[in-house]
Write a protein that holds these residues in place. Structure first.
Motif, PDB file in Angstrom:
ATOM      1  N   LEU A  25       0.851  -1.184   0.000  1.00  0.00           N
ATOM      2  CA  LEU A  25       0.000   0.000   0.000  1.00  0.00           C
ATOM      3  C   LEU A  25       0.889   1.238   0.000  1.00  0.00           C
ATOM      4  O   LEU A  25       2.078   1.158   0.298  1.00  0.00           O
ATOM      5  CB  LEU A  25      -0.958   0.006   1.192  1.00  0.00           C
ATOM      6  CG  LEU A  25      -0.390   0.029   2.612  1.00  0.00           C
ATOM      7  CD1 LEU A  25      -0.046   1.446   3.077  1.00  0.00           C
ATOM      8  CD2 LEU A  25      -1.385  -0.576   3.589  1.00  0.00           C
ATOM      9  N   VAL A  33      -4.971   7.688   4.770  1.00  0.00           N
ATOM     10  CA  VAL A  33      -5.381   6.328   4.431  1.00  0.00           C
ATOM     11  C   VAL A  33      -5.739   5.593   5.720  1.00  0.00           C
ATOM     12  O   VAL A  33      -4.962   5.588   6.683  1.00  0.00           O
ATOM     13  CB  VAL A  33      -4.271   5.578   3.676  1.00  0.00           C
ATOM     14  CG1 VAL A  33      -4.654   4.113   3.457  1.00  0.00           C
ATOM     15  CG2 VAL A  33      -4.003   6.253   2.336  1.00  0.00           C
ATOM     16  N   LEU A  35      -6.835   2.141   7.851  1.00  0.00           N
ATOM     17  CA  LEU A  35      -6.835   0.689   7.937  1.00  0.00           C
ATOM     18  C   LEU A  35      -8.021   0.271   8.783  1.00  0.00           C
ATOM     19  O   LEU A  35      -8.159   0.707   9.936  1.00  0.00           O
ATOM     20  CB  LEU A  35      -5.549   0.175   8.592  1.00  0.00           C
ATOM     21  CG  LEU A  35      -4.226   0.547   7.931  1.00  0.00           C
ATOM     22  CD1 LEU A  35      -3.063   0.037   8.782  1.00  0.00           C
ATOM     23  CD2 LEU A  35      -4.140  -0.017   6.523  1.00  0.00           C
ATOM     24  N   LYS A  43      -4.045  -4.947  11.758  1.00  0.00           N
ATOM     25  CA  LYS A  43      -3.870  -3.489  11.644  1.00  0.00           C
ATOM     26  C   LYS A  43      -2.701  -2.990  12.494  1.00  0.00           C
ATOM     27  O   LYS A  43      -1.821  -2.284  11.998  1.00  0.00           O
ATOM     28  CB  LYS A  43      -5.160  -2.777  12.065  1.00  0.00           C
ATOM     29  CG  LYS A  43      -6.398  -3.138  11.248  1.00  0.00           C
ATOM     30  CD  LYS A  43      -7.586  -2.296  11.613  1.00  0.00           C
ATOM     31  CE  LYS A  43      -8.060  -2.467  13.050  1.00  0.00           C
ATOM     32  NZ  LYS A  43      -8.553  -3.842  13.331  1.00  0.00           N
ATOM     33  N   CYS A 205     -11.104   9.691   5.726  1.00  0.00           N
ATOM     34  CA  CYS A 205     -10.047   9.036   4.947  1.00  0.00           C
ATOM     35  C   CYS A 205     -10.275   9.212   3.454  1.00  0.00           C
ATOM     36  O   CYS A 205     -11.398   9.099   2.962  1.00  0.00           O
ATOM     37  CB  CYS A 205      -9.979   7.541   5.281  1.00  0.00           C
ATOM     38  SG  CYS A 205      -9.488   7.222   6.997  1.00  0.00           S
ATOM     39  N   ARG A 207      -8.694   7.176   1.284  1.00  0.00           N
ATOM     40  CA  ARG A 207      -8.798   5.783   0.872  1.00  0.00           C
ATOM     41  C   ARG A 207      -8.876   4.896   2.107  1.00  0.00           C
ATOM     42  O   ARG A 207      -8.385   5.271   3.181  1.00  0.00           O
ATOM     43  CB  ARG A 207      -7.591   5.355   0.020  1.00  0.00           C
ATOM     44  CG  ARG A 207      -7.577   5.950  -1.370  1.00  0.00           C
ATOM     45  CD  ARG A 207      -6.437   5.408  -2.221  1.00  0.00           C
ATOM     46  NE  ARG A 207      -5.147   5.885  -1.763  1.00  0.00           N
ATOM     47  CZ  ARG A 207      -4.181   5.096  -1.292  1.00  0.00           C
ATOM     48  NH1 ARG A 207      -4.375   3.778  -1.177  1.00  0.00           N
ATOM     49  NH2 ARG A 207      -3.023   5.611  -0.906  1.00  0.00           N
ATOM     50  N   ILE A 208      -9.455   3.723   1.930  1.00  0.00           N
ATOM     51  CA  ILE A 208      -9.577   2.748   3.007  1.00  0.00           C
ATOM     52  C   ILE A 208      -8.997   1.427   2.533  1.00  0.00           C
ATOM     53  O   ILE A 208      -9.274   0.980   1.399  1.00  0.00           O
ATOM     54  CB  ILE A 208     -11.050   2.559   3.422  1.00  0.00           C
ATOM     55  CG1 ILE A 208     -11.567   3.819   4.133  1.00  0.00           C
ATOM     56  CG2 ILE A 208     -11.217   1.342   4.329  1.00  0.00           C
ATOM     57  CD1 ILE A 208     -13.031   3.758   4.495  1.00  0.00           C
ATOM     58  N   CYS A 209      -8.171   0.806   3.382  1.00  0.00           N
ATOM     59  CA  CYS A 209      -7.683  -0.551   3.157  1.00  0.00           C
ATOM     60  C   CYS A 209      -8.343  -1.462   4.185  1.00  0.00           C
ATOM     61  O   CYS A 209      -8.236  -1.204   5.396  1.00  0.00           O
ATOM     62  CB  CYS A 209      -6.168  -0.629   3.320  1.00  0.00           C
ATOM     63  SG  CYS A 209      -5.242   0.193   2.012  1.00  0.00           S
ATOM     64  N   ILE A 216      -4.848  -7.702   2.682  1.00  0.00           N
ATOM     65  CA  ILE A 216      -5.730  -6.656   2.177  1.00  0.00           C
ATOM     66  C   ILE A 216      -6.781  -7.315   1.292  1.00  0.00           C
ATOM     67  O   ILE A 216      -6.450  -7.943   0.285  1.00  0.00           O
ATOM     68  CB  ILE A 216      -4.948  -5.585   1.399  1.00  0.00           C
ATOM     69  CG1 ILE A 216      -3.995  -4.819   2.326  1.00  0.00           C
ATOM     70  CG2 ILE A 216      -5.917  -4.607   0.736  1.00  0.00           C
ATOM     71  CD1 ILE A 216      -3.156  -3.770   1.610  1.00  0.00           C
ATOM     72  N   GLU A 219      -9.475  -2.266  -1.196  1.00  0.00           N
ATOM     73  CA  GLU A 219      -8.763  -0.990  -1.065  1.00  0.00           C
ATOM     74  C   GLU A 219      -9.315  -0.018  -2.077  1.00  0.00           C
ATOM     75  O   GLU A 219      -9.585  -0.372  -3.221  1.00  0.00           O
ATOM     76  CB  GLU A 219      -7.257  -1.195  -1.311  1.00  0.00           C
ATOM     77  CG  GLU A 219      -6.392   0.019  -1.020  1.00  0.00           C
ATOM     78  CD  GLU A 219      -6.263   0.956  -2.218  1.00  0.00           C
ATOM     79  OE1 GLU A 219      -6.060   2.168  -2.013  1.00  0.00           O
ATOM     80  OE2 GLU A 219      -6.377   0.470  -3.356  1.00  0.00           O
ATOM     81  N   VAL A 225     -15.426   0.963  -1.234  1.00  0.00           N
ATOM     82  CA  VAL A 225     -15.019  -0.144  -0.355  1.00  0.00           C
ATOM     83  C   VAL A 225     -16.118  -0.543   0.619  1.00  0.00           C
ATOM     84  O   VAL A 225     -16.363  -1.735   0.853  1.00  0.00           O
ATOM     85  CB  VAL A 225     -13.733   0.244   0.401  1.00  0.00           C
ATOM     86  CG1 VAL A 225     -13.415  -0.772   1.503  1.00  0.00           C
ATOM     87  CG2 VAL A 225     -12.569   0.361  -0.572  1.00  0.00           C
TER      88      VAL A 225
END
Length: 264
Positions: A25, A33, A35, A43, A205, A207-209, A216, A219, A225
């Motif tokens: 990532l 970002v 988690l 995490k 956020c 982006r989210i993972c 993962i 993402e 997501v």
């Protein structure tokens, strides 16, 4: 522009248990970002590899292309600030001001005292997180939420390029949850944080993972997501996901398990 990247990162405990598998990532300057994932998904282990309290079994953590684990400790500390999940520091008999001022230590040689400019940074950071009135208090005497804010202030005075936060909203009431996450976004740093609250993750956020079993599994932007299907498969819950009209962010509403109706 600063970029943090994990490259095919895996971590296996000395006992042979694989906690992370092939994690790749990236987080760029000005980006946040998140988690997310159930307890035990990896995490915290991933964040510990990023801020170098754990060394990956395979793969690398790169900061602007340089191997983070090969950097001198002080050089690394000047660039990455951490807010760990565990704020239980009853053994640290320091004042709140002294704990926050520790964020300046990577910028000085060990014999150099803090300067007037350092003291100003500390006062400003304490004010920004809302605990200026606690400056003289012993750090162990603070509540969990107050300790959390003090550690965020310590990260601020470090003036890093990357901020790594593990459950930064733990123990905070809703006002300070919103204020702390807003503050982090305003820093312009590359921010990587673990969160349990999916609605906060969706709002703050970029982006989210999603982690599950140390991998993962999804993402991307929150709206892509956080789906009903993903929440069912990863968390084992039924939920409705919609777009909030005021924020434009996905909003998750959890539904209780359906109870069987019995008749006599």
């Amino acid at each position: 522009m600063t970029t943090l990247r994990t490259q095919s990162l895996s971590y296996t405990t000395p006992q042979g248990r694989e906690l992370l598998h092939d994690i790749t990532l990236s987080v760029a300057a000005g980006e946040t970002v998140g988690l997310v994932g159930p307890n035990g998904s990896g995490k915290t282990t991933l964040l510990r590899c990023v801020y170098a309290t754990l060394r990956p079994t395979t793969g690398r953590v790169l900061l602007d292309g340089a191997d983070l684990h090969a950097m001198p400790v002080r050089a690394r500390a000047r660039r990455i600030a951490t807010v760990p999940q565990d704020t239980d520091a009853a053994a640290i008999e320091l004042s709140v001001t002294e704990v926050v001022a520790m964020g300046r230590s990577p910028h000085h040689r060990f014999w150099e005292a803090d300067t007037a400019a350092d003291a100003t940074l500390v006062r400003e950071a304490l004010a920004r997180v809302g605990i200026a009135d606690l400056a003289a208090r012993p750090f162990p005497s603070l509540s969990g939420g107050e300790r959390r804010r003090a550690l965020v202030a310590r990260a601020l005075v470090q003036q890093p390029d990357v901020v790594v936060l593990d459950e930064p909203t733990n123990h905070l009431d809703i006002r300070y949850q919103l204020e702390v996450l807003s503050l982090v976004r305003e820093l312009g740093t590359a921010n990587l944080l673990a969160l349990h609250d999916l609605n906060l993750a969706a709002y703050f956020c970029d982006r989210i993972c999603v982690l599950a079993g140390g991998r993962i599994v999804a993402e991307g932007p929150p709206a892509d997501v956080l789906t009903k299907e993903l929440l069912g498969s990863v968390y084992g819950v039924d939920a409705e996901v919609g777009i909030h009209p005021a924020t434009g962010a996905p909003t998750v509403v959890y539904l209780p398990p359906t109870r069987a109706v019995t008749t006599s």
